[in-house]
Design an enzyme around this catalytic site. Structure first.
Site, PDB file in Angstrom:
ATOM      1  N   GLU A 187      41.457  39.508  19.659  1.00 15.02           N
ATOM      2  CA  GLU A 187      42.734  39.961  19.077  1.00 15.02           C
ATOM      3  C   GLU A 187      42.501  40.893  17.890  1.00 15.02           C
ATOM      4  O   GLU A 187      43.255  41.843  17.684  1.00 15.02           O
ATOM      5  CB  GLU A 187      43.584  38.755  18.642  1.00 15.02           C
ATOM      6  CG  GLU A 187      43.994  37.813  19.769  1.00 15.02           C
ATOM      7  CD  GLU A 187      44.744  38.496  20.897  1.00 15.02           C
ATOM      8  OE1 GLU A 187      45.424  39.510  20.646  1.00 15.02           O
ATOM      9  OE2 GLU A 187      44.622  38.040  22.041  1.00 15.02           O
TER      10      GLU A 187
ATOM     11  N   HIS B 253      42.126  44.399  19.033  1.00 17.25           N
ATOM     12  CA  HIS B 253      43.416  45.097  19.190  1.00 17.25           C
ATOM     13  C   HIS B 253      43.952  45.525  17.828  1.00 17.25           C
ATOM     14  O   HIS B 253      44.370  46.661  17.628  1.00 17.25           O
ATOM     15  CB  HIS B 253      44.460  44.167  19.810  1.00 17.25           C
ATOM     16  CG  HIS B 253      44.217  43.811  21.242  1.00 17.25           C
ATOM     17  ND1 HIS B 253      44.046  44.747  22.223  1.00 17.25           N
ATOM     18  CD2 HIS B 253      44.121  42.605  21.861  1.00 17.25           C
ATOM     19  CE1 HIS B 253      43.860  44.144  23.388  1.00 17.25           C
ATOM     20  NE2 HIS B 253      43.896  42.837  23.190  1.00 17.25           N
TER      21      HIS B 253
ATOM     22  N   ASP C  85      45.741  42.940  29.224  1.00 23.18           N
ATOM     23  CA  ASP C  85      45.406  44.229  28.607  1.00 23.18           C
ATOM     24  C   ASP C  85      45.158  45.303  29.665  1.00 23.18           C
ATOM     25  O   ASP C  85      45.512  46.461  29.477  1.00 23.18           O
ATOM     26  CB  ASP C  85      44.154  44.081  27.744  1.00 23.18           C
ATOM     27  CG  ASP C  85      44.383  43.101  26.616  1.00 23.18           C
ATOM     28  OD1 ASP C  85      45.513  43.043  26.116  1.00 23.18           O
ATOM     29  OD2 ASP C  85      43.438  42.393  26.235  1.00 23.18           O
TER      30      ASP C  85
END
Ligand SMILES: [Zn+2]
Length: 372
Positions: A63, A66, A165
């Site tokens: 995460e 990202h 994703d």
């Protein structure tokens, strides 16, 4: 699911709050108990719990991939929350440029690929693979097991279907050659096709695949829906999507006359105002309750059941949608005065009308690029 309410803050990494959802502790408890039962030892329990924690460190790093990629494009991240199904990085918004979206969506799985490569090299150097790679080695060696889970994490996230994703990367690639809504629709259809395939394969191979297939199927649909909604409401303000003709009652009006008005107009939420200022809504249920408790002559303000915060008429209509999942009717306030009501119905009507009107004239050539 309300991630905000049931989460605890673990700490901050790179200026981003990392939170853990309450249900994650139940997962730990369950894993710990099953570890205790299957191995019959306290050590087995500790081993299982440590494994899950290590796994979630991988998820946090994913995460963060990202979040840090998004930061490069000036997009901040509200927080990262750990859920039993994985992590969620709440980005302030998604990048508008397809190339940026490709990088932000791809950065998460890329982190797992890099970690996987490093772990593989380290294990190789330490001689972990000198013995044949059996199912037993996968189960007993903590790090080999973690590596295998990390690899499946990367593969799972790269499945080209929403909400994974890979689905976003696919949409971004498609969006470089067609408009965003069409790219999303195409990506969603590819995702649905994959879900059907996965379901069929899962039927013969592994029932878990059927569960993932259902997840992918619904994810594909909701992404397409939200993008189409956003595109349909593009350029509209709250003022365009509100109802400006409605009935309201004065704060000191008797409840029995409020009931009469409610019955006569069929309006389920009656705004209560005092000198034009909005105080709150009376719903029919609140009204009947208040009449029983306080009598027919009690003032209207005593029956107010909900007091949603007023919204600005110039706010983009799209931003109102999440608020409408909390309150069914929202008051629109301009300079302290109640000027309209927004409901999901009024928004949908406006969107439908907007699309009809748009369909009848040709779109200007450069209208395609900034749909998000
Ligand atoms: Zn991800």
């Amino acid at each position: 699911m309300n991630e905000k309410k049931w989460s605890w803050e673990l700490g901050r990494i790179a200026g981003i709050d990392v939170k853990i959802h309450l249900t994650f502790f139940f997962l730990l408890l369950w894993i710990g108990l099953s570890g205790l039962i299957s191995s019959g030892s306290f050590l087995g329990l500790v081993n299982e719990v440590l494994f899950v924690i290590a796994l979630f460190v991988l998820v946090v790093l994913h995460e963060l991939g990202h979040a840090l990629a998004a930061r490069r494009f000036g997009i901040s991240t509200k927080d990262i929350t750990l859920l039993p199904i994985g992590g969620v990085a709440r980005l302030e918004r998604m990048p508008e440029d397809p190339r940026e979206e490709m990088i932000v969506a791809g950065a998460g799985p890329l982190v797992n690929v890099v970690i996987g490569a490093v772990m593989f090299l380290a294990l190789l150097l330490m001689g972990a693979f000198n013995q044949p790679l059996t199912a037993e080695l996968l189960q007993t060696n903590f790090w080999v097991r973690l590596l295998s889970v990390n690899v499946s994490l990367a593969i799972f996230n790269l499945i080209p279907a929403f909400p994974m994703d890979g689905g976003r990367v696919l949409r971004a690639i498609l969006a470089t050659r067609m408009d965003y809504v069409k790219a999303t629709r195409t990506a969603a259809n590819i995702g649905r096709g994959l879900a059907v395939l996965m379901g069929i394969v899962g039927f013969f191979v592994n029932p878990w695949l059927i569960l993932i297939a259902l997840f992918v199927w619904s994810g594909a649909g909701s992404e397409a829906q939200s993008v189409e909604l956003k595109a349909g409401l593009q350029g509209l303000a709250v003022r365009d999507g509100m109802v400006s003709q409605f009935y309201q009652v004065e704060a000191n009006q008797a409840l029995e006359s409020v009931l009469q008005l409610s019955m006569a107009t069929g309006q389920g939420h009656l705004p209560v105002v005092s000198n034009g200022r909005f105080l709150g809504f009376i719903r029919r249920g609140d009204l009947l309750n208040a009449m029983q408790r306080l009598g027919r002559r009690a003032p209207a303000y005593a029956a107010i059941g909900s007091e949603p915060v007023g919204i600005d008429p110039d706010m983009p209509l799209y931003e109102v949608l999440p608020k409408l999942t909390v309150n069914r009717v929202l008051p629109v306030i301009e300079q302290g005065q109640l000027i309209g009501l927004v409901t999901s119905d009024s928004v949908q009507q406006r969107m439908w009308l907007n699309q009809k009107l748009k369909g009848e004239r040709t779109a200007p050539p450069n209208e395609k690029r900034d749909i998000v």
